[in-house]
Design an enzyme around this catalytic site. Sequence first.
Site, PDB file in Angstrom:
ATOM      1  N   TRP A  78      88.673   3.015   2.409  1.00  0.00           N
ATOM      2  CA  TRP A  78      88.614   4.612   2.974  1.00  0.00           C
ATOM      3  C   TRP A  78      88.114   4.423   4.479  1.00  0.00           C
ATOM      4  O   TRP A  78      88.916   5.287   5.165  1.00  0.00           O
ATOM      5  CB  TRP A  78      87.709   5.514   2.055  1.00  0.00           C
ATOM      6  CG  TRP A  78      88.277   5.766   0.789  1.00  0.00           C
ATOM      7  CD1 TRP A  78      87.818   5.231  -0.259  1.00  0.00           C
ATOM      8  CD2 TRP A  78      89.463   6.423   0.522  1.00  0.00           C
ATOM      9  NE1 TRP A  78      88.502   5.838  -1.309  1.00  0.00           N
ATOM     10  CE2 TRP A  78      89.310   6.542  -0.862  1.00  0.00           C
ATOM     11  CE3 TRP A  78      90.126   7.369   1.195  1.00  0.00           C
ATOM     12  CZ2 TRP A  78      90.534   7.258  -1.482  1.00  0.00           C
ATOM     13  CZ3 TRP A  78      91.210   8.219   0.677  1.00  0.00           C
ATOM     14  CH2 TRP A  78      91.450   7.926  -0.573  1.00  0.00           C
ATOM     15  N   LYS A  88      83.390  15.025  -5.941  1.00  0.00           N
ATOM     16  CA  LYS A  88      82.822  13.869  -6.809  1.00  0.00           C
ATOM     17  C   LYS A  88      81.299  14.298  -7.313  1.00  0.00           C
ATOM     18  O   LYS A  88      80.935  14.538  -8.206  1.00  0.00           O
ATOM     19  CB  LYS A  88      82.667  12.975  -6.067  1.00  0.00           C
ATOM     20  CG  LYS A  88      84.037  12.333  -5.558  1.00  0.00           C
ATOM     21  CD  LYS A  88      84.371  11.241  -4.708  1.00  0.00           C
ATOM     22  CE  LYS A  88      85.691  10.976  -4.026  1.00  0.00           C
ATOM     23  NZ  LYS A  88      86.597  10.660  -4.912  1.00  0.00           N
ATOM     24  N   ASP A 123      81.465   9.476   6.646  1.00  0.00           N
ATOM     25  CA  ASP A 123      81.964   9.834   5.430  1.00  0.00           C
ATOM     26  C   ASP A 123      81.052   9.586   4.288  1.00  0.00           C
ATOM     27  O   ASP A 123      80.862   8.446   3.595  1.00  0.00           O
ATOM     28  CB  ASP A 123      83.325   9.228   5.264  1.00  0.00           C
ATOM     29  CG  ASP A 123      84.076   9.330   4.036  1.00  0.00           C
ATOM     30  OD1 ASP A 123      83.680  10.149   3.195  1.00  0.00           O
ATOM     31  OD2 ASP A 123      85.208   8.833   3.937  1.00  0.00           O
TER      32      ASP A 123
HETATM   33  N1  PMP Z   1      86.775   8.950   1.909  1.00  0.00           N
HETATM   34  C1  PMP Z   1      86.289   8.612   0.635  1.00  0.00           C
HETATM   35  C2  PMP Z   1      84.989   7.812   0.475  1.00  0.00           C
HETATM   36  C3  PMP Z   1      86.744   8.935  -0.679  1.00  0.00           C
HETATM   37  O1  PMP Z   1      86.284   8.320  -1.846  1.00  0.00           O
HETATM   38  C4  PMP Z   1      87.893   9.716  -0.586  1.00  0.00           C
HETATM   39  C5  PMP Z   1      88.611  10.154  -1.978  1.00  0.00           C
HETATM   40  N2  PMP Z   1      88.481   9.410  -3.142  1.00  0.00           N
HETATM   41  C6  PMP Z   1      88.414  10.261   0.752  1.00  0.00           C
HETATM   42  C7  PMP Z   1      87.617   9.969   1.824  1.00  0.00           C
HETATM   43  C8  PMP Z   1      89.672  11.085   0.736  1.00  0.00           C
HETATM   44  O2  PMP Z   1      89.230  12.329   0.260  1.00  0.00           O
HETATM   45  P1  PMP Z   1      90.374  13.439  -0.060  1.00  0.00           P
HETATM   46  O3  PMP Z   1      91.165  13.067  -1.238  1.00  0.00           O
HETATM   47  O4  PMP Z   1      89.322  14.718  -0.593  1.00  0.00           O
HETATM   48  O5  PMP Z   1      91.055  13.691   1.115  1.00  0.00           O
END
Ligand code: PMP
Length: 376
Positions: A104, A212, A188
């Site tokens: 991520w 989450k 994040d």
């Molecule tokens: N950052 C992290 C740490 C994530 O776990 C996720 C989604 N699993 C995202 C960003 C992306 O999130 P979204 O699908 O809401 O754009």
Amino acid sequence: MNRPYNFSAGPSALPLAVLQQAAAEMADWHGAGLSVMEMSHRSKAFGRIRDEAEADLRTLLAVPDDFAVLFMQGGASAQNALIPMNLAQRHGPAMADYVVAGHWSRKSWNEARRYGDMALAATAEAAAQIDGQAYEAWCWMPGPEQWRIRADAAYLHVCANETIGGVELPDLPDLAQLGCPDVPLVVDMSSNILTRAIDFSRLGMVYAGAQKNAGSAGVTLVIIRRDLLGHATGCCPSVFDFAQVAAADSMFNTPPTYGIYITGLVFKWLLEQGGVPAMDAASSAKSQLLYSYIDQSALYVNPIHPPVRSRMNIPFRLRDTALEALFLAESEAAGLLALKGHKSVGGMRASLYNATPLAGAQALVAFMRDFEARHG
Ligand code: PMP
């Protein structure tokens, strides 16, 4: 009601009490004669829902007054572009630094590079040897003392919990102590917000998709220091300009009203459970149960450097990988859902977010023990 335990990485389990309250209020919210979905976002009733959600989030995380709370859309993925668009050119040409410790944060960095000079402060993309032990790429994290941060960077971005890799930053670093007092830390927390206290004195901004630990998909939580507002580039859409969203109390345009309502119900549920300290303790208890079983087992293995193991997402493999399909089929039949690991890592992953009780982790460990006794 007999519900299975849901270990999905996201969207994920919601508290049953929240689902039941939403069901009871579906057609008639508090005698209003209509559903939250049918209300104008400008109505008094929805105003109350939004205001309470913000107030409860502020209480849960002890958010100081000099931080704005925004309910946005587009998920954390949109933030990967919106953060550089809003912050990177605060004092000159767009530039910022990124710590890349997994899927991520690498995605955040790659997207941000479209908007300016984005340097790598640290990366875990190579294998490492730590205390005589070998760790594969993305299974460890460079410590903050090793980060190369430019003193004039517009911000430093880190991901506090890598949902796929299963790596979690144990503490938010103090950039002042690292010699960069003027660099705001941007974090994040999509997969670990509301599971530990946040020291806002160390922070410029935190963001998280709600789906989450905090609510339903469609709502993105942004908490940002107010002095960082007002630096968006000319090409940043107004609807995504943090300053404009803040000035309009997150109602620059129609917000995701039902998602904000569900997220607000989760906040109330969290407060009833004892708030973030209770979730913090529960996250340690649930994850320790699983890690200590895995570590003494001859069948299961978790590849992450122990000090940075995630309390939220626990990837594990079976030493005999041929048994993995059977493990998944049997666990699902036993009422333990969504344990399949992310396709880029394989194996299994158990996500233990706020709505998963200790009993869920206990049921998982009991199943793993039984499976090992039969197949190990
Ligand atoms: N950052 C992290 C740490 C994530 O776990 C996720 C989604 N699993 C995202 C960003 C992306 O999130 P979204 O699908 O809401 O754009």
